[in-house]
Design an enzyme around this catalytic site. Structure first.
Site, PDB file in Angstrom:
ATOM      1  N   LYS A   1     -11.061 -11.467 -35.236  1.00  0.00           N
ATOM      2  CA  LYS A   1     -12.442 -10.967 -35.214  1.00  0.00           C
ATOM      3  C   LYS A   1     -12.905 -10.633 -36.629  1.00  0.00           C
ATOM      4  O   LYS A   1     -14.019 -10.958 -37.023  1.00  0.00           O
ATOM      5  CB  LYS A   1     -12.509  -9.683 -34.379  1.00  0.00           C
TER       6      LYS A   1
ATOM      7  N   ASP B   1     -18.323  -5.116 -27.685  1.00  0.00           N
ATOM      8  CA  ASP B   1     -17.682  -4.995 -26.393  1.00  0.00           C
ATOM      9  C   ASP B   1     -18.013  -6.286 -25.667  1.00  0.00           C
ATOM     10  O   ASP B   1     -19.158  -6.754 -25.709  1.00  0.00           O
ATOM     11  CB  ASP B   1     -18.171  -3.772 -25.610  1.00  0.00           C
TER      12      ASP B   1
END
Length: 194
Positions: free
Chosen positions: A14, A70
Site C-alpha cells: 500500500k 478502509d
C-alpha cells in the site's frame, strides 16, 4: 518541498502504491509503525467511519497530516457482507483461507454471485480536521467458487473480473492498480488534493 504524512497502515505494498501517486502532489507517506503508532480500533459499521477513525488516530499520535483507507468486498446476495468485516469474516485470528472458505459456503446458497470491492480513503490535515478529504472507489466483479491466480491477497483469487475474463489474482500489478477500488480512490483523492 515534499510534505510528510503518516499512512495509517504498515502495509508495504500500500505504501509504495500510495507514494507513487502522492509524489505528484508533493506528499511522501510514511507507515505509522515508523512513529510507533499502534493500530486503531475499527468499531464502526461503515468504511468511511473506520477510515476517519484510523486517520485521526494516526494524526493525533504523530502531529502529522494522515491518510487512512478502509476497504473490503461486498457481495450483493449477502446484503453487502462481508463489507467492513472482510478481513475478519471468519473470526479471529485473521485468515484469508478461512474467510474465503466461509464466503464460498455462504454464496453456494445463492444464484447471484455479483460483488464489488469498495475502498474509502480519508485524508486529515490534523487530528481534529473539520473537513477531511474523502474519496472512494468501487470495482465490480463476480465471486467464483474456486480460486485462480497467484497474485494479490484476500479474496482476489475468487474475484472474477468479467471484462478481462480473469481473477484479480491473475492480473499484473499495473492492471490491478489501474482497475482496482483502491487505485480509483487514490486517483480521486490526488485530484481533490490538487
Amino acid at each position: 518541498m515534499t510534505r510528510k504524512l503518516v499512512l495509517a497502515s504498515n502495509n508495504a505494498g500500500k505504501l509504495k502504491e500510495f507514494n507513487e501517486l502522492l509524489a505528484t502532489v508533493d506528499f511522501s507517506a510514511h507507515p505509522q509503525g515508523e512513529f510507533g503508532v499502534p493500530e486503531a480500533e475499527e468499531p464502526f459499521f461503515t468504511f468511511v467511519e473506520n477510515a476517519l477513525a484510523k486517520a485521526r488516530h494516526a494524526s493525533r499520535l504523530t502531529g502529522l497530516p494522515a491518510l487512512a483507507d478502509d476497504s473490503g468486498v461486498c457481495v450483493n446476495a449477502l446484503g453487502g457482507a462481508p463489507g467492513v468485516f472482510s478481513a475478519r469474516y471468519a473470526g479471529e485470528p485473521k485468515s484469508d483461507a478461512r474467510n474465503n472458505e466461509k464466503l464460498v459456503a455462504e454464496l453456494a446458497k445463492h444464484e447471484d454471485k455479483s460483488a464489488y470491492y469498495y475502498c474509502v480513503l480519508v485524508f486529515v490535515r490534523h487530528a481534529d480536521d473539520p473537513q477531511p478529504v474523502i474519496a472512494d472507489g468501487r470495482w465490480n466483479g463476480v465471486m467464483m467458487p474456486e480460486p485462480r491466480g497467484e497474485g494479490g491477497f484476500g479474496y482476489d483469487p475468487y474475484f472474477h473480473v468479467p471484462e478481462l475474463g480473469k481473477r484479480a489474482a491473475e492480473l499484473s500489478k499495473e492492471e490491478k492498480n489501474r482497475l482496482s477500488h483502491r487505485g480509483q480512490a487514490l486517483r480521486a483523492l490526488v485530484e481533490k488534493l490538487k
